[in-house]
Write an enzyme that holds these catalytic residues in place. Sequence first.
Site, mmCIF file in Angstrom:
data_model
loop_
_atom_site.group_PDB
_atom_site.id
_atom_site.type_symbol
_atom_site.label_atom_id
_atom_site.label_comp_id
_atom_site.label_asym_id
_atom_site.label_seq_id
_atom_site.Cartn_x
_atom_site.Cartn_y
_atom_site.Cartn_z
ATOM 1 N N ARG A 20 22.026 -0.449 43.253
ATOM 2 C CA ARG A 20 22.715 -0.459 41.948
ATOM 3 C C ARG A 20 22.196 0.679 41.080
ATOM 4 O O ARG A 20 22.949 1.346 40.374
ATOM 5 C CB ARG A 20 22.507 -1.811 41.232
ATOM 6 C CG ARG A 20 22.898 -1.750 39.760
ATOM 7 C CD ARG A 20 23.019 -3.082 39.068
ATOM 8 N NE ARG A 20 22.091 -4.091 39.479
ATOM 9 C CZ ARG A 20 20.803 -4.160 39.121
ATOM 10 N NH1 ARG A 20 20.280 -3.221 38.343
ATOM 11 N NH2 ARG A 20 20.038 -5.133 39.546
ATOM 12 N N TYR A 44 46.423 2.280 27.278
ATOM 13 C CA TYR A 44 46.646 1.422 28.438
ATOM 14 C C TYR A 44 46.474 -0.054 28.015
ATOM 15 O O TYR A 44 45.545 -0.383 27.272
ATOM 16 C CB TYR A 44 45.659 1.813 29.541
ATOM 17 C CG TYR A 44 45.598 0.799 30.658
ATOM 18 C CD1 TYR A 44 46.731 0.496 31.409
ATOM 19 C CD2 TYR A 44 44.415 0.129 30.955
ATOM 20 C CE1 TYR A 44 46.680 -0.449 32.421
ATOM 21 C CE2 TYR A 44 44.359 -0.809 31.970
ATOM 22 C CZ TYR A 44 45.503 -1.098 32.692
ATOM 23 O OH TYR A 44 45.441 -2.037 33.672
ATOM 24 N N ASP A 90 40.113 9.224 26.947
ATOM 25 C CA ASP A 90 40.566 8.759 28.257
ATOM 26 C C ASP A 90 41.429 9.884 28.835
ATOM 27 O O ASP A 90 42.536 10.140 28.379
ATOM 28 C CB ASP A 90 41.369 7.463 28.083
ATOM 29 C CG ASP A 90 41.858 6.886 29.414
ATOM 30 O OD1 ASP A 90 41.986 7.652 30.381
ATOM 31 O OD2 ASP A 90 42.117 5.671 29.468
ATOM 32 N N LYS A 107 43.346 6.597 39.645
ATOM 33 C CA LYS A 107 44.593 7.348 39.504
ATOM 34 C C LYS A 107 44.466 8.735 40.143
ATOM 35 O O LYS A 107 44.204 8.840 41.314
ATOM 36 C CB LYS A 107 44.977 7.403 38.021
ATOM 37 C CG LYS A 107 44.898 6.040 37.306
ATOM 38 C CD LYS A 107 45.834 5.030 37.919
ATOM 39 C CE LYS A 107 45.863 3.662 37.284
ATOM 40 N NZ LYS A 107 44.695 3.056 36.728
HETATM 41 C C1 LIG Z 1 45.098 5.547 31.071
HETATM 42 C C2 LIG Z 1 44.367 4.427 31.746
HETATM 43 N N1 LIG Z 1 43.117 4.131 31.363
HETATM 44 C C3 LIG Z 1 42.401 3.132 31.928
HETATM 45 C C4 LIG Z 1 42.942 2.361 32.934
HETATM 46 C C5 LIG Z 1 42.125 1.235 33.532
HETATM 47 O O1 LIG Z 1 41.654 1.621 34.776
HETATM 48 P P1 LIG Z 1 41.416 0.611 36.006
HETATM 49 O O2 LIG Z 1 42.757 0.006 36.349
HETATM 50 O O3 LIG Z 1 40.860 1.503 37.080
HETATM 51 O O4 LIG Z 1 40.444 -0.418 35.547
HETATM 52 C C6 LIG Z 1 44.249 2.635 33.377
HETATM 53 C C7 LIG Z 1 44.848 1.811 34.447
HETATM 54 O O5 LIG Z 1 46.045 1.841 34.662
HETATM 55 C C8 LIG Z 1 44.972 3.690 32.769
HETATM 56 O O6 LIG Z 1 46.237 3.989 33.136
#
Ligand SMILES: Cc1ncc(COP(=O)(O)O)c(C=O)c1O
Length: 408
Positions: free
Chosen positions: A51, A119, A193, A218
Amino acid sequence: MAHGPLHLSSRCIHGGQAPDPTTGAVMPPIYTSSTFVQESPGKHRGFEYSRSHNATRYAFERCLAELEAGGCADGAGMAWRSTDVTGGGFAFASGLAATATCLELMDAGATILCMDDVYGGTNRLLNRVRARSMGLKVVHVDMTDAARVKEAAAAHRPRMIWVETPTNPTLKLVDLPAVAAIGAAAGAITVCDNTFATPILQRPLEDGFDVVMHSTTKYVAGHSDAVGGALVTRRAELAEKLRFMQNAIGSVMGPFDAYLTLRGLKTLHVRMKAHCHNAMLVAQALEKHPKVERVVYPGLPSHPHHALATRQMKLDGAPAYGGMITIFLKGGLAESRRFLERVKLFALAESLGGVESLIEHPAIMTHASVPAAQRAELGISDSLVRISVGIEDPQDQLADLTQALAAV
Ligand SMILES: Cc1ncc(COP(=O)(O)O)c(C=O)c1O
């Protein structure tokens, strides 16, 4: 290997990497051992417990740190087996695990200014978990106008400013240098983000942001086969805190996922070129389609933030607008359903950023966790469809969308 100002395409492949010193393996092995032998209590080779220290995860963390931040914090691109040189990159079990750890940079009761359109899972974590568990005060602001951010920062004295750009799913853009300056003046930690744009198209740390966050699920991993998340910073004191919290909270990326994600990252530059190229063609064609009410794509002159996108999003110095498109169909839920049930090449599925094209209905799928009133305010209606344009031949992509639209 030279560790210097390599181009982004080269950093995807070589960032923070060196052959395995024991075998000469060019690609980092998957270290699955959860623990490491010690010669004497406390005397070990820098690895105690997986970890805290894992060489496969480090290889990915260094690569992403070098790509986003332009080099590991200590400049140690070579020594990928040692324990203290991940640079400012930290990998987590998911994007939300990265976000959750990042929020721990704030104390209980703090205020966060958050982009209004983020998101759905980010919205849920802030408003339905951390608002309760740490008394977080969440103030949503439409940050497309930096003046509004400045006003909100003066009124609410936030400890953190959370930006997503382009946003998911309405593809609004935020002026990163302007918001970074507001955050710095307010003494707030600024986080971007960067999932949609990736470090190939958008450079938040160079624009003055403190932390970059990714759902590596992604584009970074790119093949829809690994869930993960990451945080990157250039600021030593934040890197120190994040390193401590990554271990203390423990939602780390496992070695198999780190291997897959690093493998995907190596082709990020070529993939983004293809995503951008295809998405532009698809967006232009859909804009002319009689069954489509409106196309939202930052590369189209009709996009309200097209000028900002042209300034802020670049691939090798030329404007590039990413692989995500949002469309509004003529009609409502029935029409959206019919269209989405008929696509064949595009997979009707959540997520985005894979080599394969995906399509989804945010109001029912990815953004169902956003309260209906907030969805309505943001314009996430039943006729809104989100498209992640993959890297298949764009003619095949268009043929599929056209045949599905014909059925509406
Ligand atoms: C722009 C964005 N940020 C954060 C996330 C969250 O990521 P995760 O699904 O890997 O937890 C997503 C997921 O779709 C996303 O599209």
